[in-house]
Design a protein around this motif. Structure first.
Motif, PDB file in Angstrom:
ATOM      1  N   MET A 118       0.842  -1.203   0.000  1.00 10.25           N
ATOM      2  CA  MET A 118       0.000   0.000   0.000  1.00 10.25           C
ATOM      3  C   MET A 118       0.876   1.253   0.000  1.00 10.25           C
ATOM      4  SD  MET A 118      -2.753  -1.455   2.768  1.00 10.25           S
ATOM      5  CE  MET A 118      -3.802  -0.007   2.926  1.00 10.25           C
ATOM      6  N   MET A 119       1.910   1.245   0.840  1.00 12.96           N
ATOM      7  CA  MET A 119       2.829   2.396   0.875  1.00 12.96           C
ATOM      8  C   MET A 119       3.589   2.523  -0.440  1.00 12.96           C
ATOM      9  SD  MET A 119       4.451   2.617   4.690  1.00 12.96           S
ATOM     10  CE  MET A 119       5.442   1.141   4.510  1.00 12.96           C
ATOM     11  N   LEU A 120       4.012   1.394  -0.980  1.00 17.01           N
ATOM     12  CA  LEU A 120       4.751   1.404  -2.239  1.00 17.01           C
ATOM     13  C   LEU A 120       3.909   2.031  -3.348  1.00 17.01           C
ATOM     14  CD1 LEU A 120       7.349   0.291  -3.761  1.00 17.01           C
ATOM     15  CD2 LEU A 120       5.869  -1.616  -4.431  1.00 17.01           C
ATOM     16  N   ALA A 121       2.660   1.598  -3.480  1.00 17.47           N
ATOM     17  CA  ALA A 121       1.783   2.134  -4.524  1.00 17.47           C
ATOM     18  C   ALA A 121       1.608   3.634  -4.357  1.00 17.47           C
ATOM     19  CB  ALA A 121       0.430   1.424  -4.470  1.00 17.47           C
ATOM     20  N   LYS A 122       1.327   4.065  -3.126  1.00 19.41           N
ATOM     21  CA  LYS A 122       1.108   5.492  -2.863  1.00 19.41           C
ATOM     22  C   LYS A 122       2.342   6.309  -3.227  1.00 19.41           C
ATOM     23  CE  LYS A 122       2.198   7.011   0.955  1.00 19.41           C
ATOM     24  NZ  LYS A 122       2.440   7.324   2.380  1.00 19.41           N
ATOM     25  N   ASP A 123       3.516   5.874  -2.748  1.00 23.42           N
ATOM     26  CA  ASP A 123       4.738   6.655  -2.956  1.00 23.42           C
ATOM     27  C   ASP A 123       5.109   6.726  -4.428  1.00 23.42           C
ATOM     28  OD1 ASP A 123       4.809   6.996  -0.237  1.00 23.42           O
ATOM     29  OD2 ASP A 123       6.424   5.550   0.125  1.00 23.42           O
ATOM     30  N   LEU A 124       4.973   5.627  -5.143  1.00 20.21           N
ATOM     31  CA  LEU A 124       5.349   5.621  -6.559  1.00 20.21           C
ATOM     32  C   LEU A 124       4.478   6.554  -7.385  1.00 20.21           C
ATOM     33  CD1 LEU A 124       6.004   1.803  -7.147  1.00 20.21           C
ATOM     34  CD2 LEU A 124       7.726   3.598  -6.996  1.00 20.21           C
ATOM     35  N   ILE A 125       3.166   6.517  -7.133  1.00 23.28           N
ATOM     36  CA  ILE A 125       2.281   7.347  -7.966  1.00 23.28           C
ATOM     37  C   ILE A 125       2.279   8.799  -7.519  1.00 23.28           C
ATOM     38  CG2 ILE A 125       0.851   5.397  -8.635  1.00 23.28           C
ATOM     39  CD1 ILE A 125      -1.213   6.164  -6.633  1.00 23.28           C
ATOM     40  N   GLN A 126       2.409   9.059  -6.219  1.00 24.67           N
ATOM     41  CA  GLN A 126       2.447  10.451  -5.762  1.00 24.67           C
ATOM     42  C   GLN A 126       3.720  11.146  -6.219  1.00 24.67           C
ATOM     43  OE1 GLN A 126       1.806  10.652  -1.514  1.00 24.67           O
ATOM     44  NE2 GLN A 126      -0.421  10.508  -1.721  1.00 24.67           N
ATOM     45  N   ASN A 127       4.834  10.405  -6.232  1.00 24.08           N
ATOM     46  CA  ASN A 127       6.116  10.987  -6.627  1.00 24.08           C
ATOM     47  C   ASN A 127       6.374  10.894  -8.128  1.00 24.08           C
ATOM     48  OD1 ASN A 127       6.631  11.444  -3.888  1.00 24.08           O
ATOM     49  ND2 ASN A 127       7.645   9.451  -3.637  1.00 24.08           N
ATOM     50  N   LYS A 128       5.423  10.270  -8.856  1.00 27.33           N
ATOM     51  CA  LYS A 128       5.608  10.044 -10.293  1.00 27.33           C
ATOM     52  C   LYS A 128       6.990   9.463 -10.562  1.00 27.33           C
ATOM     53  CE  LYS A 128       2.388  13.726 -11.527  1.00 27.33           C
ATOM     54  NZ  LYS A 128       2.157  14.977 -12.285  1.00 27.33           N
ATOM     55  N   SER A 129       7.294   8.430  -9.794  1.00 27.58           N
ATOM     56  CA  SER A 129       8.637   7.863  -9.740  1.00 27.58           C
ATOM     57  C   SER A 129       9.137   7.399 -11.102  1.00 27.58           C
ATOM     58  CB  SER A 129       8.646   6.678  -8.762  1.00 27.58           C
ATOM     59  OG  SER A 129       9.878   6.000  -8.823  1.00 27.58           O
ATOM     60  N   ASP A 130      10.421   7.645 -11.349  1.00 27.28           N
ATOM     61  CA  ASP A 130      11.014   7.163 -12.600  1.00 27.28           C
ATOM     62  C   ASP A 130      11.190   5.650 -12.587  1.00 27.28           C
ATOM     63  OD1 ASP A 130      13.115   6.894 -10.827  1.00 27.28           O
ATOM     64  OD2 ASP A 130      14.546   8.071 -11.992  1.00 27.28           O
ATOM     65  N   LEU A 131      10.977   5.012 -11.436  1.00 25.71           N
ATOM     66  CA  LEU A 131      10.992   3.551 -11.399  1.00 25.71           C
ATOM     67  C   LEU A 131       9.855   2.964 -12.226  1.00 25.71           C
ATOM     68  CD1 LEU A 131      11.806   2.939  -7.618  1.00 25.71           C
ATOM     69  CD2 LEU A 131      13.381   2.798  -9.568  1.00 25.71           C
ATOM     70  N   LEU A 132       8.826   3.770 -12.461  1.00 22.28           N
ATOM     71  CA  LEU A 132       7.694   3.324 -13.271  1.00 22.28           C
ATOM     72  C   LEU A 132       7.939   3.513 -14.765  1.00 22.28           C
ATOM     73  CD1 LEU A 132       4.710   4.717 -11.144  1.00 22.28           C
ATOM     74  CD2 LEU A 132       5.640   2.390 -11.178  1.00 22.28           C
ATOM     75  N   ASP A 133       9.049   4.134 -15.122  1.00 22.51           N
ATOM     76  CA  ASP A 133       9.345   4.339 -16.547  1.00 22.51           C
ATOM     77  C   ASP A 133       9.635   3.008 -17.244  1.00 22.51           C
ATOM     78  OD1 ASP A 133       9.056   7.009 -16.065  1.00 22.51           O
ATOM     79  OD2 ASP A 133      11.200   7.445 -16.055  1.00 22.51           O
ATOM     80  N   SER A 134      10.146   2.034 -16.494  1.00 23.26           N
ATOM     81  CA  SER A 134      10.581   0.780 -17.106  1.00 23.26           C
ATOM     82  C   SER A 134       9.737  -0.418 -16.698  1.00 23.26           C
ATOM     83  CB  SER A 134      12.045   0.502 -16.737  1.00 23.26           C
ATOM     84  OG  SER A 134      12.205   0.576 -15.332  1.00 23.26           O
TER      85      SER A 134
END
Length: 580
Positions: free
Chosen positions: A116-132
């Protein structure tokens, strides 16, 4: 004056803390765990929270996907920065897929709260980890167990205050159900896993067992069960970097502590058969990991270590996506053309490595309960030393694949499970006779008590022959030129430890449906011996050499019956035939 000033400061601090606590309790973006780090979210809170993220972000989608035994649907949470949320999009955009499963054992809920924390942090921060990477999360797999909430089913565990139960709504352990699929949960999970065909699979757990200094340990897919290229890549590239990343983030890991008694006597690698999540993933050439946080450590640390592991995995994928995808594509192609497959393994104690391990000295003292000696770990005596590590398994059974398997249409449960895993199946369009390779079950062992609802067969031995078999219109052919060959062979070869035969799907063949009455068969046996000189020769020889046989009229008649045209051909004949 000083006392009044001190009182004012105390009141101010208290007021700030109360205000912060009030603000935190009203902040919908915080997970229940973030508001109370010894609290694990209930099933209802988990789904409500993901739906909140879905409403507030374009990067996440929450879907109901299939049934579970609880009556609630399984949920599929997709995090995709491109906002397309499909496996096709992952292929078109050349993104890796990381699949995260939580709450298979709801008494081990670290992954539920960490994800739950991972999902929130990734989408709120628009993390570049989601680029790949596209991330697929099963928020709670064992929903029935999660709803069965309490504080006492994990007697050895340090928090959280409340958690779920290991058994699901049918009291099944879902981490033994990936092949047999007795639960609706597993049927849905098989289809969801096949839909996404992930590059990486993470199944979050909490350990039982020894005491040691690490907050988190790790089960990686057993290297000797993986396709060779994937195995080398995981062992030589992935694992060293993951261990290094976790250590640099103050969550040093060690391999899962699977020991005979105490860790300093040696640790063994875990043989993850296909019934388990990581062994199941290996059948699909997916590299799998089971983080096992340590049950004695505070819950907040266990959740944070799980969160950190998933972040570390995403960092690895970001830096190595192309090499990961290349080696996996090569493994899939090799599986398609591979001729021989290992079915079972045993630990090779001659291959001993050394592992630097941080544990606690074990000792004995008198039990205050029993008055007898008891073992305990002395936390005042930590150590770091080299211990034996046995992580090499050698194959004990190898089989050559046929051109195809032929399965009678009567076995719909088997066909349904194969299809759920992406196996391509042809329907035979006309009646015909074929010369096929046939197994006969010669021997097997069963447990004295049920294991996960089954008396599953082990130590299976077979004999092999060729027979003319009548194939009916509507029967099925499964060719072995597929990427799913590892799954096909592991489930259809009866000697495999998690084959459909082992899990009782073909038990109808293990009981004869017809027999003979001795007083009637006497004359038939006499006639058979007159007409078949070879039979008579073998029969007389056995009487001469086997005293027990020669003193039993039934044994003698049964010997002749088994070699007669009257003997039931389908008795112990394995009904999955091999075509060459």
């Amino acid at each position: 004056m000083h006392k009044l000033l001190l009182l004012f400061v105390i009141l101010s601090i208290t007021s700030c803390n109360i205000t912060k606590g009030l603000i935190d309790s009203l902040d919908p973006s915080l997970t229940p765990f973030e508001k109370d780090n010894n609290y694990s979210a209930s099933y209802e809170e988990v789904i409500e929270y993901y739906k909140y993220l879905d409403k507030t972000s374009l990067y996440i989608q929450v879907n109901a996907f299939g049934k579970t035994d609880s009556g609630h649907p399984l949920h599929e949470v997709i995090i995709d920065k491109s906002k397309k949320f499909t496996p096709l999009a992952a292929i078109q955009e050349n993104k890796a897929v990381m699949f995260v499963n939580n709450g298979i054992h709801p008494g081990e809920p670290c992954g539920i709260d960490a994800s739950m924390m991972l999902a929130k942090d990734l989408i709120q921060n628009k993390s570049d980890l989601l680029d790949s990477t596209i991330i697929v999360i099963v928020p709670v797999y064992n929903i029935g167990g999660s709803l069965n909430r309490g504080a006492y089913s994990r007697a050895n565990q340090n928090g959280p205050a409340l958690y779920g139960f290991r058994g699901n709504a049918k009291n099944l352990d879902l981490n033994r159900d990936f092949i047999k699929q007795d639960s609706e949960n597993a049927k849905s999970m098989n289809r969801l896993f096949t839909k996404w065909n992930p590059d990486i699979f993470i199944d979050n757990h909490t350990s039982n067992g020894a005491d040691y200094q690490y907050i988190i340990t790790l089960i990686a897919t057993q290297k000797d069960k993986l396709e060779a290229n994937l195995s080398r890549y995981m062992t030589n590239e992935m694992l060293p970097e993951l261990y290094s990343k976790m250590k640099s983030k103050d969550y040093e890991m060690t391999p899962y502590v699977y020991s005979r008694s105490t860790p300093d006597e040696g640790i063994a690698g875990f043989l993850d058969l296909p019934r388990y999540s990581s062994g199941y993933a290996a059948l699909h050439n997916t590299i799998s990991f089971m983080p096992e946080t340590h049950m004695f450590k505070p819950y907040k640390d266990r959740v944070q270590s799980t969160y950190t592991f998933m972040i570390s995995m995403l960092e690895f994928i970001k830096d190595n996506k192309q090499s990961l995808q290349d080696v996996r594509n090569r493994a899939i192609e090799n599986t398609r053309i591979q001729e021989k497959f290992d079915l079972n393994w045993t630990l090779d104690f001659e291959k001993e490595d050394q592992l630097m391990f941080k544990g606690y000295e074990s000792a004995t003292k008198k039990s205050k309960v029993t008055g007898l000696d008891r073992m305990y770990y002395d936390r005042s005596k930590p150590y770091e030393k080299s211990v034996p590590f046995y992580n090499t398994y050698k194959s004990t059974l190898t089989v050559s694949k046929p051109k195809a398997y032929i399965i009678p249409q009567a076995y719909t449960d088997v066909i349904e499970r194969l299809r759920a895993n992406g196996v391509q199946i042809e329907t035979i369009t006309e009646d015909q006779e074929m010369t096929l390779e046939v197994y006969r079950i010669e021997d097997y062992e069963d447990p004295k008590s049920a294991y996960e609802g089954h008396y599953n067969h082990s130590q299976v031995t077979v004999s092999t022959g060729k027979e003319q078999i009548k194939i009916r219109k509507g029967d099925y052919r499964i060719r072995t030129n597929q990427s799913k060959n590892r799954y096909i062979v592991s489930t259809l070869e009866p000697q495999a430890p998690d084959s459909y035969f082992a899990w009782n799907f073909f038990d109808g063949i293990l009981m004869a449906k017809e027999h003979f009455s001795s007083y009637v068969f006497e004359e038939i046996a006499e006639d058979l011996l007159k007409k078949d000189k070879e039979l008579r020769k073998d029969f007389e020889e056995k009487k001469r050499n086997d005293k027990e046989f020669s003193n039993s009229s039934y044994a003698q008649l049964n010997y002749i019956y088994k070699r007669s045209p009257y003997y039931e051909k389908t008795y112990k004949r394995y009904p999955v035939f091999r075509e060459f």
